[in-house]
Enzyme design. Structure first.
Site, PDB file in Angstrom:
ATOM      1  CG  ASP A 314     -94.858  31.014  -8.771  1.00  0.00           C
ATOM      2  OD1 ASP A 314     -95.383  31.218  -7.659  1.00  0.00           O
ATOM      3  OD2 ASP A 314     -94.317  31.906  -9.445  1.00  0.00           O
ATOM      4  CD  GLU A 367     -99.455  31.532  -6.624  1.00  0.00           C
ATOM      5  OE1 GLU A 367    -100.069  32.556  -6.244  1.00  0.00           O
ATOM      6  OE2 GLU A 367     -98.569  31.570  -7.480  1.00  0.00           O
TER       7      GLU A 367
END
Length: 634
Positions: A314, A367
């Site tokens: 993330d 990401e």
């Protein structure tokens, strides 16, 4: 059984290369002089004293002082406590140099008290009997991970489905999910699940992106053994598992990592490097060997101990840029006066190479929301060595286009074709994730223009274009049947909508797409270059129709896609074709099974020697408004 840190352990920890650190740090069943108990070990170099307090000693602050192991500068404290059982709660009482007392959860704990409690819990995670050998051997034997199918179902376990009428939240346990989620994923045809919010976290509203337990599956849904059961069951049903993993930042909660031993330890000491002003969180110190070891150990725990098949990392951009989310004066340039975090870059090269090198067949997914070069490029050539990168650019262009009234789509035709111009620069996953259906962004269904029936048709043609496009795929839960409301972690998906035929038809269409994808290697075995994709007509802007071909490596398995993004029917739409072959209709969105007219259409069409789209041969097909037609040919 585990043992106290040796000088060799401390050396590797100090180098950031103690790769099985999770087997020693934390709380582990052990034996001393024939007596069973638990060995506690923690890193707290700035502490003056450290104690273990818990249910086993009545939370007595003086009962169990920890020993600072030699060499003392390593900052490792250890304490063996006889008779401690699994399930007992505990914390570390850290006394700072000025006498302040801090009550901290164990950074390396394998289990935690269910929130709102913040204590750690003793657990023995070493005795689960795995039975996924066939999956693990097949994973390790994969010759080319990029040539494998990957359609990911992104799931928030606490809100996928709940038990009705329960006084508690009614969460499905890991074991409940093992059976119900597996059945759904198999029926739909997804190849992987991506689980949000597994590493322990205190606040439900963070969805698991503000972690306090990097080595502990959240206790919301059961025990570590229950979590292993879930992974094992998914694998036995040939479903891969990806976890969201958050090495970018951590919360300031008093029991967590922030100022762990009275001073910045896991975070950069300089707040201009160690804090996210916008998020109110702390940034890991990627230049500190022990911190890198902590994060690498966490990743290896999930991959090697819990058998997870990949990690979706993330907020990568926030790690790569020193000025991410910061104003002038809030950040410090690197040694070259740039905004790149060179320590984070080296961290990524190290961990990505290590994870995929030690565990062939696993994937590391970024990401990453900017144009940072070579995110999936090899480390030796200056890349970050991720396996895949989320294609956020495609996602934004796709959503911008799909929200438009069909009349205005002709002026934005390039939004749907642009991604292919840079597709070869990285290895991509096309995503429609949870972030796109929250915070007043609307559900996928309600992003679509038009009346209710038109919204469903828009979504069908959009999903067909997505599944046909190059790149692996991710779809957030609920969007495959047209969830109407925005997603909320506080309630289950609106499964009752499937009583409405329109939602069921959409779900059946997505199911057909997913099974078409898995059945045809041309859809996934070459997602990276023009050898697997060819535009037939990328320029039919006036009619907002896209036609393209997906090609297999051996040329024996090919699919032709035709997608109409307006409500205008084209009764005799002619499309150029690559070969003088027979084109078999394998998917028709106008089928009655998908809520279409059910009008009879030719099952196969022989190509005519008639020039179209710059090609010698073509076929003509009655293409309905918002129609999708997929043809196979040899």
């Amino acid at each position: 059984m585990t043992g106290k840190f040796s000088e060799l352990d401390m050396y590797y920890f100090g180098q950031g290369t103690h790769y099985e650190i999770y087997k020693q740090m934390g709380a582990h069943p052990a034996e001393e002089d024939g007596v069973q108990g638990v060995l506690f070990q923690v890193w707290a170099p700035h502490a003056a004293q450290v104690y273990v307090i818990g249910t086993f000693n009545g939370w007595n602050e003086n009962a169990n002082e920890m020993e600072r192991l030699k060499p003392e500068e390593a900052g490792i404290y250890a304490c063996f406590i006889p008779g401690v059982k699994c399930g007992e709660l505990y914390k570390y009482l850290i006394v700072t140099s000025d006498g302040t007392k801090l009550y901290k959860a164990d950074p390396y704990a394998n289990y935690a008290e269910k929130r709102p409690g913040t204590a750690s819990a003793v657990a023995d995670i070493m005795h689960f009997k795995w039975s996924d050998d066939a999956w693990m051997k097949a994973r390790a034997a994969v010759k080319d991970i990029y040539a494998q199918p990957m359609t990911i179902y992104e799931v928030h376990p606490g809100s996928w489905m709940r038990h009705p009428g329960r006084e508690d939240e009614g969460f499905y346990t890991y074991r409940d999910l093992a059976h119900s989620l597996t059945a759904y994923v198999k029926e739909m045809g997804y190849t992987h699940v991506e689980l949000m919010g597994i590493a322990e976290y205190p606040y439900d509203g963070s969805w698991g992106y503000q972690v306090t337990g990097y080595f502990a599956p959240t206790s919301r849904y059961g025990t570590p053994e229950d979590f292993m059961y879930l992974i094992n069951y998914l694998h036995k049903n040939k479903i891969g598992v990806i976890l969201d993993w958050v090495p970018a930042h951590f919360p300031r909660d008093a029991h967590g990592l922030a100022d762990f031993d009275g001073e910045p330890l896991y975070e950069y000491a300089d707040p201009r490097k160690g804090e996210h002003p916008e998020w109110g969180t702390k940034i890991f110190d990627y230049g500190k060997a022990q911190v890198k070891n902590f994060l690498i150990g966490s990743a290896l725990l999930w991959i090697e101990h819990y058998h997870v098949d990949g990690l979706r990392v993330d907020a990568v951009a926030s790690m790569l840029y020193l000025d991410y989310g910061k104003q002038p004066g809030q950040w410090v340039p690197n040694q070259f006066g740039e905004n790149k975090n060179l320590e984070a870059v080296e961290f990524f090269r190290h961990i990505n190479t290590l994870i995929t090198g030690r565990n062939h067949g696993t994937v590391m997914i970024a990401e990453e929301s900017t144009a940072w070069p070579m995110v999936t490029g090899p480390a030796e050539n200056g890349g970050l060595n991720f396996s895949y990168k989320w294609n956020m650019g495609w996602m934004h262009d796709f959503l911008d286009y799909m929200k438009l009234d069909p009349y205005f789509r002709k002026g934005n035709h390039n939004k749907m074709t642009f991604a292919m111009s840079y597709n070869g620069s990285e290895r991509y996953i096309l995503v429609l994730s949870h972030d796109e259906v929250v915070h007043l962004k609307c559900s996928m269904l309600n992003k679509m223009p038009g009346l209710e029936d038109e919204k469903f048709k828009n979504l069908m043609v959009g999903y067909a274009f997505m599944l046909g496009h190059q790149g692996k795929k991710l779809l957030f839960m609920g969007q495959d049947f047209g969830q109407s409301r925005e997603w909320s972690e506080e309630r289950e998906l609106d499964w009752y909508l499937l009583e409405d035929p329109r939602h069921k038809h959409l779900q059946d269409f997505v199911k057909a797409l997913l099974h078409l994808y898995k059945k045809n290697p041309c859809m996934y075995e070459n997602d990276h270059d023009w050898g697997g994709f060819e535009w037939i007509n990328a320029n039919d802007a006036d009619r907002s129709i896209f036609s393209f071909v997906r090609k297999s490596k051996d040329g024996k398995n090919n699919l032709l896609f035709v997608c109409n993004f307006t409500p205008v029917a084209r009764e005799d739409y002619r499309v150029g074709v690559p070969k003088a072959s027979t084109y078999k209709l394998v998917l028709n969105s106008d089928d009655a099974a998908f809520g279409g007219s059910g009008e009879k259409r030719p099952a196969s069409i022989k190509a005519e020697h008639s020039e179209c789209d710059g090609r010698e041969y073509s076929i003509a097909y009655p293409l309905p408004g918002y129609g999708v037609a997929v043809f196979s040919y040899k």
